[in-house]
Scaffold this motif. Structure first.
Motif, PDB file in Angstrom:
ATOM      1  N   ARG A   1      34.665  68.355 117.520  1.00 54.48           N
ATOM      2  CA  ARG A   1      33.210  68.502 117.553  1.00 54.48           C
ATOM      3  C   ARG A   1      32.553  67.207 118.017  1.00 54.48           C
ATOM      4  N   LYS A   2      33.062  66.054 117.547  1.00 50.17           N
ATOM      5  CA  LYS A   2      32.484  64.757 117.923  1.00 50.17           C
ATOM      6  C   LYS A   2      32.623  64.518 119.427  1.00 50.17           C
ATOM      7  N   ASN A   3      33.751  64.934 119.989  1.00 47.90           N
ATOM      8  CA  ASN A   3      33.984  64.723 121.421  1.00 47.90           C
ATOM      9  C   ASN A   3      32.995  65.490 122.288  1.00 47.90           C
ATOM     10  N   SER A   4      32.471  66.574 121.738  1.00 54.25           N
ATOM     11  CA  SER A   4      31.561  67.399 122.534  1.00 54.25           C
ATOM     12  C   SER A   4      30.130  67.360 122.015  1.00 54.25           C
ATOM     13  N   GLU A   5      29.855  66.478 121.057  1.00 51.77           N
ATOM     14  CA  GLU A   5      28.548  66.500 120.415  1.00 51.77           C
ATOM     15  C   GLU A   5      27.456  65.919 121.310  1.00 51.77           C
TER      16      GLU A   5
ATOM     17  N   GLU B   1      35.187  58.796 111.334  1.00 53.54           N
ATOM     18  CA  GLU B   1      33.861  58.235 111.095  1.00 53.54           C
ATOM     19  C   GLU B   1      32.813  59.355 111.102  1.00 53.54           C
ATOM     20  N   PHE B   2      32.391  59.756 109.892  1.00 58.75           N
ATOM     21  CA  PHE B   2      31.343  60.753 109.758  1.00 58.75           C
ATOM     22  C   PHE B   2      29.990  60.115 110.084  1.00 58.75           C
ATOM     23  N   ASP B   3      29.049  60.935 110.528  1.00 54.46           N
ATOM     24  CA  ASP B   3      27.709  60.426 110.771  1.00 54.46           C
ATOM     25  C   ASP B   3      27.019  60.052 109.459  1.00 54.46           C
ATOM     26  N   LEU B   4      27.302  60.814 108.412  1.00 53.29           N
ATOM     27  CA  LEU B   4      26.714  60.561 107.099  1.00 53.29           C
ATOM     28  C   LEU B   4      27.717  60.931 106.011  1.00 53.29           C
ATOM     29  N   VAL B   5      27.706  60.161 104.919  1.00 53.61           N
ATOM     30  CA  VAL B   5      28.481  60.498 103.726  1.00 53.61           C
ATOM     31  C   VAL B   5      27.495  60.599 102.567  1.00 53.61           C
ATOM     32  N   LEU B   6      27.361  61.781 101.997  1.00 53.92           N
ATOM     33  CA  LEU B   6      26.417  61.994 100.908  1.00 53.92           C
ATOM     34  C   LEU B   6      27.007  61.514  99.591  1.00 53.92           C
ATOM     35  N   SER B   7      26.151  61.263  98.619  1.00 54.00           N
ATOM     36  CA  SER B   7      26.595  60.819  97.302  1.00 54.00           C
ATOM     37  C   SER B   7      27.382  61.920  96.596  1.00 54.00           C
ATOM     38  N   ASN B   8      28.386  61.503  95.814  1.00 55.20           N
ATOM     39  CA  ASN B   8      29.183  62.469  95.044  1.00 55.20           C
ATOM     40  C   ASN B   8      28.350  63.274  94.067  1.00 55.20           C
TER      41      ASN B   8
ATOM     42  N   MET C   1      16.437  64.425 107.578  1.00 55.06           N
ATOM     43  CA  MET C   1      17.799  64.125 108.002  1.00 55.06           C
ATOM     44  C   MET C   1      18.347  65.202 108.938  1.00 55.06           C
ATOM     45  N   VAL C   2      18.041  66.466 108.652  1.00 61.27           N
ATOM     46  CA  VAL C   2      18.693  67.559 109.376  1.00 61.27           C
ATOM     47  C   VAL C   2      17.741  68.398 110.223  1.00 61.27           C
ATOM     48  N   GLU C   3      16.462  68.158 110.117  1.00 61.81           N
ATOM     49  CA  GLU C   3      15.498  69.043 110.771  1.00 61.81           C
ATOM     50  C   GLU C   3      15.732  69.091 112.281  1.00 61.81           C
ATOM     51  N   GLY C   4      15.922  70.319 112.789  1.00 63.19           N
ATOM     52  CA  GLY C   4      16.126  70.524 114.211  1.00 63.19           C
ATOM     53  C   GLY C   4      17.507  70.174 114.718  1.00 63.19           C
ATOM     54  N   LYS C   5      18.451  69.867 113.827  1.00 62.57           N
ATOM     55  CA  LYS C   5      19.797  69.450 114.242  1.00 62.57           C
ATOM     56  C   LYS C   5      20.841  70.527 113.929  1.00 62.57           C
ATOM     57  N   SER C   6      21.947  70.452 114.632  1.00 60.32           N
ATOM     58  CA  SER C   6      23.118  71.269 114.317  1.00 60.32           C
ATOM     59  C   SER C   6      23.969  70.490 113.318  1.00 60.32           C
ATOM     60  N   VAL C   7      24.122  71.007 112.126  1.00 59.17           N
ATOM     61  CA  VAL C   7      24.765  70.283 111.030  1.00 59.17           C
ATOM     62  C   VAL C   7      26.141  70.885 110.745  1.00 59.17           C
ATOM     63  N   TYR C   8      27.146  70.009 110.715  1.00 63.72           N
ATOM     64  CA  TYR C   8      28.508  70.392 110.350  1.00 63.72           C
ATOM     65  C   TYR C   8      28.843  69.611 109.073  1.00 63.72           C
ATOM     66  N   LEU C   9      29.010  70.330 107.987  1.00 66.98           N
ATOM     67  CA  LEU C   9      29.142  69.707 106.670  1.00 66.98           C
ATOM     68  C   LEU C   9      30.498  70.040 106.069  1.00 66.98           C
ATOM     69  N   TYR C  10      31.228  68.999 105.633  1.00 64.40           N
ATOM     70  CA  TYR C  10      32.497  69.217 104.941  1.00 64.40           C
ATOM     71  C   TYR C  10      32.322  68.932 103.461  1.00 64.40           C
TER      72      TYR C  10
ATOM     73  N   LEU D   1      25.008  66.557 113.725  1.00 59.70           N
ATOM     74  CA  LEU D   1      25.343  65.698 112.587  1.00 59.70           C
ATOM     75  C   LEU D   1      26.639  66.173 111.945  1.00 59.70           C
ATOM     76  N   LEU D   2      27.579  65.246 111.759  1.00 59.35           N
ATOM     77  CA  LEU D   2      28.831  65.525 111.059  1.00 59.35           C
ATOM     78  C   LEU D   2      28.765  64.822 109.700  1.00 59.35           C
ATOM     79  N   ILE D   3      28.740  65.616 108.628  1.00 60.51           N
ATOM     80  CA  ILE D   3      28.428  65.078 107.291  1.00 60.51           C
ATOM     81  C   ILE D   3      29.562  65.381 106.319  1.00 60.51           C
ATOM     82  N   LEU D   4      29.857  64.414 105.463  1.00 57.99           N
ATOM     83  CA  LEU D   4      30.843  64.571 104.400  1.00 57.99           C
ATOM     84  C   LEU D   4      30.148  64.553 103.048  1.00 57.99           C
TER      85      LEU D   4
END
Length: 292
Positions: free
Chosen positions: A217-221, A243-250, A191-200, A226-229
């Protein structure tokens, strides 16, 4: 018998890290989002002699009142609050211990910060609550990862301080196979290999200030961003226009996710509202949202 009360993934990790003699019984309260699924992953662990799952606090209390006797030990995450005090007053044993669950374990202003009512403040004090965890009249002490820090911040602590069996990350690596399958670990890596990850990482509430930060960040991505929640386990539902790129399980243990992301992502930036996960993983680049 030693009974360990657990109601979050982090609590499970820390309960697993307490060194005791005798049998160990896990008492799991799955009243958080994804709690049943998390329990399914750990219920086959050979570490525990017994395992019991409950959907409600009332069911759990009824069980503890029946099974715990004066010679047993009980390990809990908190000795603060009306509901907890009422539970502890009904338990037969006096061998009760609190274990760390993040930043709150090092605070010395629990009552002052949380009690807006002077009447409630005085009532909790009357019941034996203190300004910090692990020092109420019901318990004997607290298990901690950083005893020197606790001595500095909670200098008037009267009960005993104990150390965990292993450093946090060492224990986490020990139980990793219980919580994440090989397939899941591979999935997070890819999912994240080689990517710039921004996680909230949310707190119990969703902080909408993240949307402004992430929108910039999305405007300049580019394609490698990856923008992840990752919602807190206690959040059952929330609304977000972003709209996040991914939403992980709680119910995914965020500390394991952070270790994986930190290892395989090109770069990792974590935004949070004071998440305790970053208390243990100090080499990860992180920012408290409202402190920006």
């Amino acid at each position: 018998m030693n009974y360990f009360l657990v109601s979050t993934p982090l609590q499970y990790c820390n309960a697993h890290n307490i060194d005791v003699e005798g049998g160990k019984t896990l008492v799991f309260l799955g009243d958080f989002h994804g709690g049943a699924e998390f329990y399914t992953k750990i219920k086959n662990s050979i570490y525990w002699e017994g395992k019991f799952y409950f959907d409600s606090y009332r069911q759990l209390l009824s069980f503890l009142k029946k099974v715990i006797n004066a010679n047993d030990k009980l390990f809990i995450d908190s000795d603060y609050g009306l509901q907890t005090n009422w539970m502890l007053s009904k338990i037969k044993t006096k061998e009760i211990f609190v274990y760390e669950e993040g930043y709150g374990s090092y605070r010395n202003d629990l009552l002052s910060a949380r009690c807006k009512s002077k009447i409630l403040y005085r009532f909790l004090k009357f019941l034996g609550n203190k300004e910090h965890f692990g020092d109420s009249k019901f318990v004997k002490g607290i298990y901690l990862y950083d005893l020197p820090k606790h001595k500095r911040h909670v200098s008037d602590f009267k009960n005993q301080r104990f150390s965990f069996r292993k450093p946090f990350v060492d224990n986490l690596n020990e139980i990793c196979d219980e919580i994440l399958t090989i397939e899941e670990r591979r999935e997070y890596q890819e999912m994240v290999e080689g990517k710039s990850v921004y996680l909230y990482l949310t707190n119990w509430d969703y902080n909408k200030n993240i949307e402004h930060l992430f929108q910039d960040r999305k405007n300049s991505e580019t394609g490698d961003t990856l923008l992840i929640l990752k919602p807190h386990p206690r959040i059952k539902q929330f609304s977000s226009e972003f709209e996040f790129d991914l939403v992980l399980s709680n119910n995914v243990m965020v500390e394991l996710i952070l270790l994986t992301f930190h290892r395989f992502a090109k770069e990792l930036f974590v935004y949070h509202d004071g998440s305790s996960a970053l208390l243990y993983l100090t080499d990860i680049n992180n920012t408290i949202i409202d402190a920006i």
